[in-house]
Write an enzyme that holds these catalytic residues in place. Structure first.
Site, PDB file in Angstrom:
ATOM      1  N   LYS A 105       0.823  -1.234   0.000  1.00  0.00           N
ATOM      2  CA  LYS A 105       0.000   0.000   0.000  1.00  0.00           C
ATOM      3  C   LYS A 105       0.845   1.267   0.000  1.00  0.00           C
ATOM      4  O   LYS A 105       0.463   2.275  -0.615  1.00  0.00           O
ATOM      5  CB  LYS A 105      -0.979   0.006   1.181  1.00  0.00           C
ATOM      6  CG  LYS A 105      -0.349  -0.246   2.556  1.00  0.00           C
ATOM      7  CD  LYS A 105      -0.385  -1.700   2.926  1.00  0.00           C
ATOM      8  CE  LYS A 105       0.625  -2.024   3.999  1.00  0.00           C
ATOM      9  NZ  LYS A 105       0.275  -3.053   4.906  1.00  0.00           N
ATOM     10  N   GLY A 187       2.743 -10.915  13.653  1.00  0.00           N
ATOM     11  CA  GLY A 187       2.998 -10.646  12.226  1.00  0.00           C
ATOM     12  C   GLY A 187       2.042  -9.638  11.625  1.00  0.00           C
ATOM     13  O   GLY A 187       1.820  -9.625  10.413  1.00  0.00           O
ATOM     14  N   GLU A 190       3.947  -3.473  10.426  1.00  0.00           N
ATOM     15  CA  GLU A 190       4.892  -3.202   9.345  1.00  0.00           C
ATOM     16  C   GLU A 190       6.317  -3.364   9.872  1.00  0.00           C
ATOM     17  O   GLU A 190       6.532  -3.330  11.093  1.00  0.00           O
ATOM     18  CB  GLU A 190       4.712  -1.758   8.852  1.00  0.00           C
ATOM     19  CG  GLU A 190       3.354  -1.469   8.259  1.00  0.00           C
ATOM     20  CD  GLU A 190       3.030  -2.341   7.061  1.00  0.00           C
ATOM     21  OE1 GLU A 190       3.780  -2.310   6.087  1.00  0.00           O
ATOM     22  OE2 GLU A 190       2.041  -3.088   7.119  1.00  0.00           O
ATOM     23  N   LYS A 205      -3.872   3.358   2.824  1.00  0.00           N
ATOM     24  CA  LYS A 205      -5.075   2.594   2.425  1.00  0.00           C
ATOM     25  C   LYS A 205      -6.221   3.534   2.068  1.00  0.00           C
ATOM     26  O   LYS A 205      -6.983   3.285   1.131  1.00  0.00           O
ATOM     27  CB  LYS A 205      -5.460   1.641   3.563  1.00  0.00           C
ATOM     28  CG  LYS A 205      -4.406   0.552   3.780  1.00  0.00           C
ATOM     29  CD  LYS A 205      -4.545  -0.157   5.107  1.00  0.00           C
ATOM     30  CE  LYS A 205      -3.513  -1.269   5.258  1.00  0.00           C
ATOM     31  NZ  LYS A 205      -3.419  -1.799   6.621  1.00  0.00           N
TER      32      LYS A 205
HETATM   33  N1  HSE Z   1       0.530  -3.447   9.252  1.00  0.00           N
HETATM   34  C1  HSE Z   1      -0.710  -3.615   8.604  1.00  0.00           C
HETATM   35  C2  HSE Z   1      -1.803  -3.637   9.646  1.00  0.00           C
HETATM   36  C3  HSE Z   1      -0.716  -4.897   7.817  1.00  0.00           C
HETATM   37  O1  HSE Z   1      -1.490  -3.785  10.839  1.00  0.00           O
HETATM   38  O2  HSE Z   1      -2.962  -3.488   9.304  1.00  0.00           O
HETATM   39  C4  HSE Z   1      -1.892  -5.053   6.904  1.00  0.00           C
HETATM   40  O3  HSE Z   1      -1.941  -4.054   5.931  1.00  0.00           O
END
Ligand code: HSE
Length: 437
Positions: A105, A187, A190, A205
């Site tokens: 994104k 996980g 980022e 986004k």
């Molecule tokens: N780091 C992003 C989040 C991952 O926590 O939403 C998904 O885009």
């Protein structure tokens, strides 16, 4: 059975998930596609570690260019992230006539303006369902299901990490850093978690969705961005007691002339559906003139939900390849030449309710001074609570206001901050009271 061959850049969390899903659901994907999706090559800087996935011999490579230069590979999947190597590989792959699937994104929000026309010129797809909302099919919904609608607004919880952090602090009272470490361990975050907690990932986004929804040229310029790092447990506790939940929201509106585009924490009533979106779940409500308001909900981050969205794009492209063409649906939802430079209204022009927390000296006349400043700016108070709890000699004063103009609130805050009876910076959280959902 015919094969459509894939190349994969990046075997991190999501990349490994894609490889795993291709293995475990190979048969059902083939049954639905009428062809086999074969992972021909997957590149990573380190291919010696245990990925917990079975790769066919010769699939793993450290040489990404060997994917770009492999004429048998129809579709490349970019899951490296960032705007450096990932951008170069996408550009080279497009130039080589390959279709591209990405979850990146940040790259699209910053460079989509150049990348989409380049892909169009080469007659290849640049697909990005996984870039917004994890497994939620929001791109497909806007681009295809709502094609007959004028879209006038969307509101979303679009960052799994922030939602996970706010949920754990709210429900378990754990410290911010511990909650963030949990999101990283799962996980969701980022590589640079500041992108999550400072709201930039959500802004990326928002830029992508605004472009799809309104035919707006993709840009991060003028999007107001504020993250969750200024929120304290005391704010969350107050919100809970007052009947609200604090969420990091992406808010976008379009009146046909200009758009509103902002990312910030917001207090929303507990009865609102968004209020009950917890943990790494995301949700986005979209308003179209024919459909009214609708909401999509699902896991917004994490290995397998995101891998699911990546492979959905790959299958869509594969279907088009099998049908003899591959750019049936415009990447950004509008045909070339129909995107517009829609201006974003300054945040100063919005009107919302506000939560205000001040640290004040506990002495006579303080409240009347503060309410006087707010009153002078036409800001009407809904409730005021002062607690006994002391912090550095000051007590917290919590205020909720009726809807007021942001520019007026900013001026009032400046004036209040300068008072000698106030210590520290006031904390301000906007109150969003959506009419429905
Ligand atoms: N780091 C992003 C989040 C991952 O926590 O939403 C998904 O885009």
């Amino acid at each position: 059975m015919k094969k459509i061959r894939l190349g994969l850049f990046g075997l991190g969390n999501i990349g490994t998930g894609v490889a795993r899903l291709l293995n475990t659901n190979k048969e059902i994907i083939s049954a639905r596609l009428g062809a086999e999706l074969e992972l021909k090559r997957a590149s990573d800087l380190d291919i010696t570690r245990d990925f917990g996935v079975k790769f066919a011999p010769g699939v793993l490579t450290t040489d990404s260019d060997s994917i770009v230069n492999d004429p048998e590979i129809d579709i490349v999947i970019e899951l490296i992230g960032g705007t450096g190597v990932a951008k170069a590989l996408i550009e080279k792959s497009i130039a080589a006539g390959k279709h591209v699937v990405t979850a990146n994104k940040a790259l699209l929000a910053k460079h989509g303006k150049e990348l989409f026309p380049t892909a169009l010129q080469k007659g290849v797809c640049l697909s990005f369902e996984a870039s917004v909302g994890g497994c939620i099919p929001i791109v497909k919904t806007i681009r295809e299901s709502l094609v007959a609608n004028r879209i006038s607004a969307f509101t979303g919880i679009l960052n799994g990490t922030c939602n996970y952090i706010l949920t754990r602090i709210t429900e378990e009272g754990i410290p911010f850093d511990e909650a963030l470490a949990g999101a990283q361990a799962e996980g969701y975050a980022e590589a640079d978690p500041a992108l999550d907690v400072e709201g930039h990932d959500t802004a990326h986004k928002l830029a992508i969705l605004s472009s799809l929804a309104y035919g707006m040229e993709m840009s991060l310029d003028d999007i107001y961005v504020e993250g969750i790092s200024g929120i304290s447990p005391v704010d969350i506790e107050f919100a809970q007691n007052a009947g609200y939940t604090i969420k990091l929201l992406a808010i976008s509106k379009y009146d046909g002339q200009s758009a509103e585009a902002r990312v910030h924490p917001a207090m929303i009533p507990k009865a609102n559906m968004l209020s009950n979106v917890s943990g790494s779940l995301n949700a986005v409500s979209v308003t179209g003139d024919a459909v009214g308001e609708m909401m999509l909900y699902g896991y917004g981050a994490g290995m397998m939900p995101t891998a699911s969205a990546v492979l959905a794009d790959a299958v869509d492209i594969a279907r088009d390849i099998l049908a003899g063409g591959a750019t049936r649906i415009p990447g950004l939802s509008f045909m070339d030449g129909h995107m517009n430079n829609i201006p974003i209204r300054p945040i100063d022009e919005i009107t919302t309710g506000y939560y205000l927390r001040l640290a004040v000296m506990d002495r006579p006349g303080v409240l009347s001074k503060i309410s006087g400043i707010l009153g002078d700016r036409n800001i009407s108070l809904k409730s005021v609570v002062q607690t006994e709890r002391k912090l550095n000699g000051a007590v917290p004063l919590f205020m909720l206001t009726h809807p007021a103009r942001e520019s007026m609130m900013k001026k009032a805050i400046e004036q209040i901050s300068a008072l000698d009876m106030i210590s520290g910076r006031p904390v301000l959280i906007r109150i969003e009271e959506p009419e429905s959902l």
